[in-house]
Design a protein around this motif. Structure first.
Motif, PDB file in Angstrom:
ATOM      1  N   ARG A 298       0.810  -1.221   0.000  1.00  0.00           N
ATOM      2  CA  ARG A 298       0.000   0.000   0.000  1.00  0.00           C
ATOM      3  C   ARG A 298       0.842   1.269   0.000  1.00  0.00           C
ATOM      4  O   ARG A 298       0.287   2.366   0.000  1.00  0.00           O
ATOM      5  N   GLY A 299       2.171   1.133   0.025  1.00  0.00           N
ATOM      6  CA  GLY A 299       2.993   2.324  -0.007  1.00  0.00           C
ATOM      7  C   GLY A 299       4.379   2.075   0.546  1.00  0.00           C
ATOM      8  O   GLY A 299       4.852   0.938   0.606  1.00  0.00           O
ATOM      9  N   LEU A 300       5.025   3.161   0.973  1.00  0.00           N
ATOM     10  CA  LEU A 300       6.407   3.112   1.430  1.00  0.00           C
ATOM     11  C   LEU A 300       6.538   3.799   2.781  1.00  0.00           C
ATOM     12  O   LEU A 300       5.828   4.769   3.086  1.00  0.00           O
ATOM     13  N   VAL A 301       7.468   3.313   3.600  1.00  0.00           N
ATOM     14  CA  VAL A 301       7.898   4.016   4.801  1.00  0.00           C
ATOM     15  C   VAL A 301       9.421   4.026   4.753  1.00  0.00           C
ATOM     16  O   VAL A 301      10.066   3.013   4.989  1.00  0.00           O
ATOM     17  N   VAL A 302       9.976   5.177   4.417  1.00  0.00           N
ATOM     18  CA  VAL A 302      11.395   5.288   4.082  1.00  0.00           C
ATOM     19  C   VAL A 302      12.027   6.412   4.892  1.00  0.00           C
ATOM     20  O   VAL A 302      11.439   7.487   5.037  1.00  0.00           O
ATOM     21  N   GLY A 303      13.212   6.168   5.406  1.00  0.00           N
ATOM     22  CA  GLY A 303      13.911   7.179   6.175  1.00  0.00           C
ATOM     23  C   GLY A 303      15.151   7.695   5.481  1.00  0.00           C
ATOM     24  O   GLY A 303      15.125   8.678   4.756  1.00  0.00           O
ATOM     25  N   ARG A 304      16.259   6.990   5.671  1.00  0.00           N
ATOM     26  CA  ARG A 304      17.559   7.514   5.255  1.00  0.00           C
ATOM     27  C   ARG A 304      17.665   7.722   3.746  1.00  0.00           C
ATOM     28  O   ARG A 304      18.322   8.663   3.294  1.00  0.00           O
ATOM     29  N   ALA A 305      17.023   6.860   2.969  1.00  0.00           N
ATOM     30  CA  ALA A 305      17.123   7.000   1.513  1.00  0.00           C
ATOM     31  C   ALA A 305      16.493   8.298   1.024  1.00  0.00           C
ATOM     32  O   ALA A 305      16.898   8.837  -0.016  1.00  0.00           O
ATOM     33  N   LEU A 306      15.515   8.822   1.761  1.00  0.00           N
ATOM     34  CA  LEU A 306      14.883  10.084   1.381  1.00  0.00           C
ATOM     35  C   LEU A 306      15.491  11.270   2.125  1.00  0.00           C
ATOM     36  O   LEU A 306      15.624  12.360   1.554  1.00  0.00           O
ATOM     37  N   LEU A 307      15.851  11.078   3.379  1.00  0.00           N
ATOM     38  CA  LEU A 307      16.374  12.188   4.175  1.00  0.00           C
ATOM     39  C   LEU A 307      17.831  12.505   3.876  1.00  0.00           C
ATOM     40  O   LEU A 307      18.270  13.650   4.045  1.00  0.00           O
ATOM     41  N   TYR A 308      18.581  11.495   3.406  1.00  0.00           N
ATOM     42  CA  TYR A 308      20.011  11.680   3.156  1.00  0.00           C
ATOM     43  C   TYR A 308      20.387  11.138   1.777  1.00  0.00           C
ATOM     44  O   TYR A 308      21.218  10.232   1.659  1.00  0.00           O
ATOM     45  N   PRO A 309      19.791  11.673   0.721  1.00  0.00           N
ATOM     46  CA  PRO A 309      20.155  11.211  -0.623  1.00  0.00           C
ATOM     47  C   PRO A 309      21.586  11.647  -0.955  1.00  0.00           C
ATOM     48  O   PRO A 309      22.103  12.613  -0.370  1.00  0.00           O
ATOM     49  N   PRO A 310      22.245  10.945  -1.873  1.00  0.00           N
ATOM     50  CA  PRO A 310      23.648  11.265  -2.181  1.00  0.00           C
ATOM     51  C   PRO A 310      23.871  12.711  -2.606  1.00  0.00           C
ATOM     52  O   PRO A 310      24.912  13.300  -2.286  1.00  0.00           O
ATOM     53  N   ASP A 311      22.910  13.299  -3.320  1.00  0.00           N
ATOM     54  CA  ASP A 311      23.097  14.676  -3.789  1.00  0.00           C
ATOM     55  C   ASP A 311      22.606  15.713  -2.783  1.00  0.00           C
ATOM     56  O   ASP A 311      22.691  16.915  -3.036  1.00  0.00           O
ATOM     57  N   GLY A 312      22.076  15.264  -1.637  1.00  0.00           N
ATOM     58  CA  GLY A 312      21.633  16.192  -0.604  1.00  0.00           C
ATOM     59  C   GLY A 312      20.291  16.841  -0.854  1.00  0.00           C
ATOM     60  O   GLY A 312      19.819  17.623  -0.023  1.00  0.00           O
ATOM     61  N   ASP A 313      19.619  16.518  -1.952  1.00  0.00           N
ATOM     62  CA  ASP A 313      18.355  17.169  -2.308  1.00  0.00           C
ATOM     63  C   ASP A 313      17.186  16.349  -1.772  1.00  0.00           C
ATOM     64  O   ASP A 313      16.650  15.470  -2.453  1.00  0.00           O
ATOM     65  N   VAL A 314      16.780  16.651  -0.544  1.00  0.00           N
ATOM     66  CA  VAL A 314      15.696  15.909   0.101  1.00  0.00           C
ATOM     67  C   VAL A 314      14.397  16.058  -0.678  1.00  0.00           C
ATOM     68  O   VAL A 314      13.678  15.081  -0.911  1.00  0.00           O
ATOM     69  N   ALA A 315      14.079  17.278  -1.090  1.00  0.00           N
ATOM     70  CA  ALA A 315      12.811  17.533  -1.790  1.00  0.00           C
ATOM     71  C   ALA A 315      12.703  16.693  -3.053  1.00  0.00           C
ATOM     72  O   ALA A 315      11.648  16.108  -3.339  1.00  0.00           O
ATOM     73  N   ALA A 316      13.779  16.614  -3.823  1.00  0.00           N
ATOM     74  CA  ALA A 316      13.743  15.854  -5.074  1.00  0.00           C
ATOM     75  C   ALA A 316      13.559  14.367  -4.799  1.00  0.00           C
ATOM     76  O   ALA A 316      12.770  13.689  -5.480  1.00  0.00           O
ATOM     77  N   ALA A 317      14.255  13.833  -3.796  1.00  0.00           N
ATOM     78  CA  ALA A 317      14.119  12.413  -3.475  1.00  0.00           C
ATOM     79  C   ALA A 317      12.710  12.098  -2.997  1.00  0.00           C
ATOM     80  O   ALA A 317      12.109  11.088  -3.404  1.00  0.00           O
ATOM     81  N   VAL A 318      12.159  12.970  -2.148  1.00  0.00           N
ATOM     82  CA  VAL A 318      10.808  12.760  -1.636  1.00  0.00           C
ATOM     83  C   VAL A 318       9.785  12.847  -2.769  1.00  0.00           C
ATOM     84  O   VAL A 318       8.830  12.066  -2.820  1.00  0.00           O
ATOM     85  N   ASP A 319       9.983  13.776  -3.684  1.00  0.00           N
ATOM     86  CA  ASP A 319       9.042  13.921  -4.798  1.00  0.00           C
ATOM     87  C   ASP A 319       9.012  12.668  -5.672  1.00  0.00           C
ATOM     88  O   ASP A 319       7.946  12.276  -6.172  1.00  0.00           O
TER      89      ASP A 319
END
Length: 306
Positions: free
Chosen positions: A274-295
């Motif tokens: 039914r969906g995702l529950v994600v922490g580090r992969a979205l909060l600490y992406p390699p390029d530092g762009d949290v908004a882009a990873a979350v989107d």
């Protein structure tokens, strides 16, 4: 992870650490008042799916992301990242321990969001007692009293460790107590073992299926039970072991994020997912762009945002 990466994610997001500490010191009752006044929403979005950001790792002493062993050590940085992520369209809410959720509440970041309380953080990462997953965080009573939308419990099972049965009993009790008040219980099961003194979660299909079948039977009723599961090989066969609604976790991000996103996308076509529950992969992406990873994650879950 560089200082530059950390700063880039906080652009436009201000966290008043001094203000938060002052409120905690001078008016601790503000936390209870805040929970009582918080605007809530249905658990699921209109499309029946959910994207949660996970932030309960620090309470278990798990601060590392990729090669940075203390990536999550800065609370101001973590809160900036969480606030940035929660502000994006299609993000339904957050999973965290009381300290993190209370900070976000005082910041006003939980209005109209799903809040899931993390319940057992006693199995500290690397400890000799790591598989003793005692309930040291949210209790079912506190979750119900504050209007928190559900409780999550890590439920690791090691057939060679006697502590596992206590964890199973505690998880079953919490599921029963939450269900009595029609509140979600999110169970995160793993079939685990120790190798060279280190706890290892077995992520082959057969071990994952065993963990699911045990977790699904916990508690006096399964009516409000959800599962939080890893993305593993043969996931369709794995998910055929349950009818419980499930969210997929992100885990410690390694490799190319594009491969991770592709795996999530394929998995979301399975009916039980039914969906995702994600922490580090979205909060600490390699390029530092949290908004882009979350989107990207929101587009995968909701098809363009909720």
């Amino acid at each position: 992870m560089s200082t530059t990466d950390r700063v880039s994610t906080s652009e436009g997001v201000v966290v008043d650490i001094a203000g938060l500490t002052m409120v905690r010191a001078s008016d601790p009752g503000a936390v209870a008042r805040g929970w009582a006044a918080r605007s809530r929403r249905p658990l699921l979005a209109a499309d029946g799916r959910m994207l949660l950001i996970a932030a309960d790792h620090p309470a278990r002493g798990a601060l590392g992301v990729r090669g940075d062993a203390t990536a999550m050590a800065s609370r101001s940085d973590l809160l900036r990242r969480l606030a940035a992520g929660l502000a994006r369209p299609g993000v339904d809410g957050v999973l965290g321990t009381p300290d993190v959720l209370d900070d976000l509440l005082l910041m006003g970041a939980l209005e109209g969001k799903v809040a899931i309380g993390s319940m057992n953080r006693g199995g500290l990462q690397g400890a000799s007692f790591e598989l003793d997953d005692r309930f040291t965080s949210h209790t079912a009573a506190e979750i119900l009293a504050r209007g928190i939308d559900g409780g999550k419990m890590l439920t690791r099972i090691d057939l060679q460790d006697p502590a596992s049965v206590a964890t199973l009993e505690a998880s079953a009790r919490a599921i029963t107590e939450l269900a009595a008040h029609q509140t979600m219980a999110m169970v995160e099961p793993f079939w685990s073992t120790r190798r060279d003194g280190k706890v290892v979660n077995l992520l082959d299909p057969e071990s994952t299926i065993r963990s699911i079948t045990v977790a699904s039977g916990l508690g006096a009723t399964s009516a409000y039970t959800w599962l939080k599961l890893p993305v593993v090989d043969e996931l369709e066969r794995v998910m055929d072991s349950t009818t419980l609604p499930s969210l997929l976790l992100g885990g410690d991000p390694t490799g190319d994020p594009r491969d991770t996103y592709a795996a999530w996308g394929r998995s979301l076509s399975i009916p039980q997912v039914r969906g995702l529950v994600v922490g580090r992969a979205l909060l600490y992406p390699p390029d530092g762009d949290v908004a882009a990873a979350v989107d990207i994650a929101a587009d995968l879950v909701h098809g363009g945002g909720a």
